[in-house]
Structure formats: C-alpha cells, structure tokens
Motif scaffolding. Structure first.
Motif, PDB file in Angstrom:
ATOM      1  N   THR A   9       0.844  -1.196   0.000  1.00  0.00           N
ATOM      2  CA  THR A   9       0.000   0.000   0.000  1.00  0.00           C
ATOM      3  C   THR A   9       0.872   1.235   0.000  1.00  0.00           C
ATOM      4  OG1 THR A   9      -1.859  -1.090   1.097  1.00  0.00           O
ATOM      5  CG2 THR A   9      -1.745   1.307   1.245  1.00  0.00           C
ATOM      6  N   ILE A  10       0.632   2.096  -0.956  1.00  0.00           N
ATOM      7  CA  ILE A  10       1.387   3.332  -1.120  1.00  0.00           C
ATOM      8  C   ILE A  10       0.517   4.487  -0.645  1.00  0.00           C
ATOM      9  CG2 ILE A  10       2.521   4.846  -2.790  1.00  0.00           C
ATOM     10  CD1 ILE A  10       2.754   2.315  -4.609  1.00  0.00           C
ATOM     11  N   GLN A  11       1.105   5.371   0.138  1.00  0.00           N
ATOM     12  CA  GLN A  11       0.371   6.504   0.677  1.00  0.00           C
ATOM     13  C   GLN A  11       0.761   7.792  -0.041  1.00  0.00           C
ATOM     14  OE1 GLN A  11       1.041   6.762   4.889  1.00  0.00           O
ATOM     15  NE2 GLN A  11       0.413   4.648   5.268  1.00  0.00           N
ATOM     16  N   CYS A  12      -0.212   8.658  -0.204  1.00  0.00           N
ATOM     17  CA  CYS A  12       0.013   9.968  -0.808  1.00  0.00           C
ATOM     18  C   CYS A  12      -0.626  11.031   0.075  1.00  0.00           C
ATOM     19  CB  CYS A  12      -0.582  10.009  -2.217  1.00  0.00           C
ATOM     20  SG  CYS A  12      -0.381  11.596  -3.060  1.00  0.00           S
ATOM     21  N   GLN A  13       0.182  11.987   0.511  1.00  0.00           N
ATOM     22  CA  GLN A  13      -0.280  13.047   1.411  1.00  0.00           C
ATOM     23  C   GLN A  13      -0.032  14.401   0.761  1.00  0.00           C
ATOM     24  OE1 GLN A  13      -1.487  12.624   4.922  1.00  0.00           O
ATOM     25  NE2 GLN A  13      -2.164  14.694   4.415  1.00  0.00           N
ATOM     26  N   VAL A  14      -1.046  15.263   0.784  1.00  0.00           N
ATOM     27  CA  VAL A  14      -0.936  16.603   0.187  1.00  0.00           C
ATOM     28  C   VAL A  14      -1.040  17.634   1.299  1.00  0.00           C
ATOM     29  CG1 VAL A  14      -1.791  18.121  -1.633  1.00  0.00           C
ATOM     30  CG2 VAL A  14      -2.173  15.656  -1.786  1.00  0.00           C
ATOM     31  N   ASP A  15      -0.360  18.765   1.123  1.00  0.00           N
ATOM     32  CA  ASP A  15      -0.311  19.769   2.189  1.00  0.00           C
ATOM     33  C   ASP A  15      -1.535  20.679   2.205  1.00  0.00           C
ATOM     34  OD1 ASP A  15       1.728  22.466   0.809  1.00  0.00           O
ATOM     35  OD2 ASP A  15       0.207  21.191  -0.128  1.00  0.00           O
ATOM     36  N   SER A  16      -2.458  20.468   1.292  1.00  0.00           N
ATOM     37  CA  SER A  16      -3.680  21.263   1.279  1.00  0.00           C
ATOM     38  C   SER A  16      -4.806  20.421   0.689  1.00  0.00           C
ATOM     39  CB  SER A  16      -3.480  22.543   0.472  1.00  0.00           C
ATOM     40  OG  SER A  16      -3.087  22.220  -0.843  1.00  0.00           O
ATOM     41  N   GLN A  17      -6.025  20.879   0.887  1.00  0.00           N
ATOM     42  CA  GLN A  17      -7.155  20.108   0.384  1.00  0.00           C
ATOM     43  C   GLN A  17      -7.257  20.227  -1.128  1.00  0.00           C
ATOM     44  OE1 GLN A  17     -10.551  21.565   2.595  1.00  0.00           O
ATOM     45  NE2 GLN A  17     -10.098  20.262   4.346  1.00  0.00           N
ATOM     46  N   LEU A  66      -9.686  14.952   1.898  1.00  0.00           N
ATOM     47  CA  LEU A  66      -9.244  15.788   0.787  1.00  0.00           C
ATOM     48  C   LEU A  66      -7.729  15.974   0.725  1.00  0.00           C
ATOM     49  CD1 LEU A  66     -12.031  18.517   0.864  1.00  0.00           C
ATOM     50  CD2 LEU A  66     -11.728  16.712  -0.827  1.00  0.00           C
ATOM     51  N   THR A  67      -6.982  15.366   1.646  1.00  0.00           N
ATOM     52  CA  THR A  67      -5.530  15.517   1.631  1.00  0.00           C
ATOM     53  C   THR A  67      -4.781  14.191   1.546  1.00  0.00           C
ATOM     54  OG1 THR A  67      -5.351  15.439   4.049  1.00  0.00           O
ATOM     55  CG2 THR A  67      -5.694  17.613   3.035  1.00  0.00           C
ATOM     56  N   PHE A  68      -5.473  13.084   1.407  1.00  0.00           N
ATOM     57  CA  PHE A  68      -4.815  11.780   1.533  1.00  0.00           C
ATOM     58  C   PHE A  68      -5.458  10.749   0.621  1.00  0.00           C
ATOM     59  CE2 PHE A  68      -2.045   8.966   3.791  1.00  0.00           C
ATOM     60  CZ  PHE A  68      -2.712   7.757   3.926  1.00  0.00           C
TER      61      PHE A  68
END
Lengths: 111, 115
Positions: B20-28, B73-75
């Motif tokens: 499982t690969i995770q993706c995190q964004v610093d804003s929505q 909205l960020t992940f």
C-alpha cells in the motif's frame, strides 16, 4: 484516438546553447498542454502550460509554442544549463480531463 | 504548487504479496490521480480518486488489482495487490488544484521492485 508523442527520444546540447524539444498531438487531444521535467529518481515537475487559444507562452528561460495547424508543440530552453539535464514530457488534456503523456525526450547538456 | 509526499519512497517485495502506497498533500484538493511509470517509459494513468466516491479506473486497470482509498481531501492510498515482477514500476500520485484549473502536480513517486 488520443495520443501525444515526441519526435526524438534523446537530445544532446552544448551548455549555453538553446534547446528545442518537440511534441505532436492527435486530432482528438484537448486544448490544454503541459510540459514536465523529470530528473532521475524524482516525480515530474511542472514547467509551463499553454491553452489552445494561445500560440506562445513564455516563462523563465522557457518558451512553449503551439501550432494548431500541424498539431505540434515545442519547448524551447534558452541558454541550456547542466541542471536542465532531465527527461522532458509533454502532456495533453484528453477526454474527461485526463492527462495523456508523450514518451519523453532525454536532454543531455554537455559542459 | 502543492507539496506532495509519498510513502514508501521505494520497496522491494516478493511475488504474491501486496503493497500500500500513501500519498499526502499539504492542502485540500478535489482531484487526485495515480499513475504508473514503467522503467524507461512514460506515465500511464491508473485511476482518478475523488473524495467521497469510488475511484474511476482506466482501461487495463481494475479495482481488485489496484484498490484505492480516498478518505479525505488531503490523503489517498493505492494498493498493488498480488504482485508479480511485471508490477515493478514507479507509482506516482498527482493532484489537480482547482484554483489553478487543470494544472497537475506530482509526488516524488514510489519505486517498486517485485522479485
């Protein structure tokens, strides 16, 4: 169908010279295009974009030209530097707002 | 531009396992995308992940092989299931910033090797 393709897989230029990377797109590609730079081990980095209501757009040391008549897109890099060495991808916005990527051109800058 | 991080940055996995690969964004962000980049090749869209709805898969990609979650909205996560050596690729997430319509920014990628 939708496709975006590049003319040359590799390009070698002398430091300080200008570089031109070309891209062709098919009839059904959209009216929005992006150029990306991808360095080894990294994700693609947004460089510049252009919409079909424009023929030319300039950024810092980069210019994108769009010729809708022959469905051709180019990226010009002025005064190419060693840090410009990377793979460059063009991408067109296809149906449903999805990006369709070309195969990439590897730019090598000789000192 | 958005700041996007991915975990893990790379992994070596055994055939038949899942990652499982995770993706995190610093804003929505509204739109998140998952791409695959096979060695020496261009990027191919796997699926589009929107918060609150099921992911939309491209031709050649199915949910059983690449299940995706988008809890907020960020992940987002992408799972590569029942891996084979053919799944060895770089997997990238990207986001579209609605404020700057259509621009897509990419994470650093996850380099997966399947033995």
């Amino acid at each position: 169908g939708e496709s975006v393709g590049l003319h040359l897989p590799t390009l070698s230029v002398q430091e300080g010279d200008n570089s031109i990377i070309n891209c062709a797109y098919s009839n059904s590609a959209s009216d929005y295009f992006i150029w990306y730079k991808q360095e080894s081990g990294k994700g693609p980095q947004f460089i510049i974009d252009i919409r079909s209501n424009m023929d030319k757009r300039q950024g810092q040391r980069v210019t994108v030209l769009l010729n809708k008549t022959v469905k051709h897109l180019s990226l010009q890099i002025a005064a190419t530097q060693p840090g410009d060495s990377a793979v460059y991808f063009c991408a067109g916005m296809g149906q449903g707002g999805k990006l369709i990527f070309g195969q990439g051109t590897e730019l090598s800058v000789k000192p | 531009s958005a700041v996007i991080s991915q975990k893990p940055s790379r992994d070596i996995c055994q055939r038949g396992t899942s990652l499982t690969i995770q993706c995190q964004v610093d804003s929505q962000v509204t739109m998140m995308f998952w791409y695959r980049q096979q060695p020496g090749q261009s990027l191919t869209l796997i699926a589009t992940a929107n918060q609150g709805s099921e992911a939309t898969y491209e031709s050649g990609f199915v949910i059983d092989k690449f299940p995706i979650s988008r809890p907020n909205l960020t992940f987002s996560t992408l799972t590569v299931s029942n891996m084979s050596p053919e799944d060895s690729s770089i997997y990238l997430c990207s986001v579209e910033r609605t404020r700057l319509a259509n621009e897509q920014f990419f994470g650093p990628g996850t380099r997966l090797t399947v033995l």
